[in-house]
Motif scaffolding. Structure first.
Motif, PDB file in Angstrom:
ATOM      1  N   ILE A 115      64.435  61.429  15.553  1.00  0.00           N
ATOM      2  CA  ILE A 115      65.725  60.788  15.285  1.00  0.00           C
ATOM      3  C   ILE A 115      66.485  61.533  14.198  1.00  0.00           C
ATOM      4  N   GLU A 116      65.798  61.931  13.139  1.00  0.00           N
ATOM      5  CA  GLU A 116      66.470  62.656  12.056  1.00  0.00           C
ATOM      6  C   GLU A 116      66.939  64.033  12.519  1.00  0.00           C
ATOM      7  N   SER A 117      66.208  64.637  13.443  1.00  0.00           N
ATOM      8  CA  SER A 117      66.659  65.928  14.004  1.00  0.00           C
ATOM      9  C   SER A 117      67.990  65.766  14.716  1.00  0.00           C
ATOM     10  N   PHE A 118      68.117  64.729  15.540  1.00  0.00           N
ATOM     11  CA  PHE A 118      69.387  64.476  16.228  1.00  0.00           C
ATOM     12  C   PHE A 118      70.508  64.239  15.220  1.00  0.00           C
ATOM     13  N   LYS A 119      70.224  63.417  14.220  1.00  0.00           N
ATOM     14  CA  LYS A 119      71.243  63.066  13.217  1.00  0.00           C
ATOM     15  C   LYS A 119      71.716  64.290  12.436  1.00  0.00           C
ATOM     16  N   HIS A 120      70.839  65.281  12.308  1.00  0.00           N
ATOM     17  CA  HIS A 120      71.199  66.482  11.554  1.00  0.00           C
ATOM     18  C   HIS A 120      71.544  67.658  12.467  1.00  0.00           C
ATOM     19  N   GLY A 121      71.994  67.327  13.678  1.00  0.00           N
ATOM     20  CA  GLY A 121      72.596  68.331  14.554  1.00  0.00           C
ATOM     21  C   GLY A 121      71.645  69.255  15.269  1.00  0.00           C
ATOM     22  N   LYS A 122      70.404  68.799  15.496  1.00  0.00           N
ATOM     23  CA  LYS A 122      69.421  69.677  16.127  1.00  0.00           C
ATOM     24  C   LYS A 122      68.921  69.077  17.442  1.00  0.00           C
ATOM     25  N   HIS A 123      68.781  69.930  18.448  1.00  0.00           N
ATOM     26  CA  HIS A 123      68.152  69.529  19.706  1.00  0.00           C
ATOM     27  C   HIS A 123      66.651  69.379  19.451  1.00  0.00           C
ATOM     28  N   VAL A 124      65.945  68.697  20.358  1.00  0.00           N
ATOM     29  CA  VAL A 124      64.509  68.450  20.154  1.00  0.00           C
ATOM     30  C   VAL A 124      63.712  68.733  21.419  1.00  0.00           C
ATOM     31  N   VAL A 125      62.568  69.395  21.217  1.00  0.00           N
ATOM     32  CA  VAL A 125      61.539  69.539  22.248  1.00  0.00           C
ATOM     33  C   VAL A 125      60.263  68.947  21.662  1.00  0.00           C
TER      34      VAL A 125
END
Length: 334
Positions: free
Chosen positions: A106-116
């Motif tokens: 969730i924090e990755s999304f909030k800080h502008g990062k895609h996730v795998v």
């Protein structure tokens, strides 16, 4: 592509090894994949293009990445502070709370990062929340490696079988239990085979999630939500493990032309994991640590995929596929 790896255990190091080994191949065919940060419980290392070979050697020798040398920075701080395109979340799965992976994602999304991710825990517990958060922040979220290791189960259904209605999914999604049942067909008892599986590294020191069926349950929840559009959690799965299966039961099944396998299935909206009688000539009768998934579709009818469902390099294969897919999507948008 700038990548952050969160978690540097077997899977995290497996990905690093693959990125290092295939560096020139990837650069030639897809462009650069630079790891700019690695973080685990011991700390973090940050750089424009981390020496992956050295990072792996230090971690495997000392058990700590901070000796790289690194810095005392938490995974969340790395996610928030380091400039990157994608976060690869590969911390250990937690099927009770989904943490810390849920917060990392969730924090990755909030800080502008895609996730795998290869992490089953948050997907089995908070699938809807994670997908909605990715959409809210306009980020890509991929998790092929969370089910079936190197087997392209999710991408097969969503891309290759696009246009088909998936009527049901059933399969063997845990290599440990399949190995145990395969060996028990030879007449060995459950405890003897389990001990052997631990010694060979096929089973974890604490294999409860495998033999109880919980690992398979988490995986079919992910498939039900990702492929069939359901809104399920692991609490919605009827689960029964393999603890009570005996060599005698397998012998009797074989005499009748059957074997016994731990099957996870999604049929008519119901999610079930339990030992089932499977015809010996069925495509679901795979041996050893192999996994298998069977889709029943309206157009393509039955489609079966078989492969290695676990292993560092096999899981890294699925993560790499997702990274390449995201890189192509980013480049197409620019």
């Amino acid at each position: 592509m700038r990548i952050i790896i969160i978690g540097f255990g077997v899977i995290g190091r497996g990905l690093a090894k693959v990125l290092y080994k295939k560096r020139e191949f990837l650069r030639k065919n897809y462009g650069d994949f630079n790891v700019v940060a690695i973080a685990d419980r011991s700390g973090a290392i940050i750089g424009e293009d981390i020496d992956l070979k050295r990072a792996i050697e230090v971690k495997e020798k000392s058990g700590k990445i901070i000796n790289y040398p690194g810095i005392e920075k938490s995974s969340l701080e790395v996610i928030k502070d380091v400039d990157a395109d994608v976060v690869v979340e590969v911390t250990p799965s937690n099927l009770d709370t989904g943490e810390p992976a849920r917060t990392h994602i969730i924090e990755s999304f909030k800080h502008g990062k895609h996730v795998v991710t290869a992490n089953k825990g948050p997907l089995a517990l908070y699938f809807k929340e994670l997908m909605e958060t990715a959409k809210r922040y306009n980020k890509i979220f991929k998790f092929e490696a969370s089910v079936g290791g190197a087997m392209p189960i999710i991408n097969l259904a969503k891309e290759t079988l696009a246009g088909n209605k998936i009527i049901s999914i059933r399969g063997i999604l845990n290599g440990t239990t399949n190995y145990i049942l395969t060996k028990m067909e030879e007449g060995l008892d459950f405890e003897t085979v389990l001990k052997e599986a631990k010694e060979l590294g096929i089973a974890e020191t604490n294999p409860y999630q495998d033999i109880s069926g919980l690992d398979t349950a988490a995986k079919i929840v992910i498939l039900a939500n990702a492929i069939m559009g359901l809104n399920k959690t692991i609490k919605d799965v009827k689960v029964r493990g393999i603890e009570k299966i005996t060599p005698e039961a397998l012998f009797l099944a074989n005499k009748r032309g059957y074997t016994i396998k731990l099957i996870g299935e999604i049929v008519n909206g119901y999610l079930i994991v339990e030992p089932k009688l499977i015809p010996i000539n069925s495509p679901l009768n795979v041996k050893g640590t192999l996994n298998v998934a069977m889709f029943e579709t309206d157009l393509a009818k039955e489609v079966v995929v078989v492969g290695r469902g676990a292993g560092a390099e096999e899981t890294a294969s699925a993560i790499l596929s997702d990274l390449i897919s995201i890189k192509k999507m980013i480049e197409n948008e620019s």
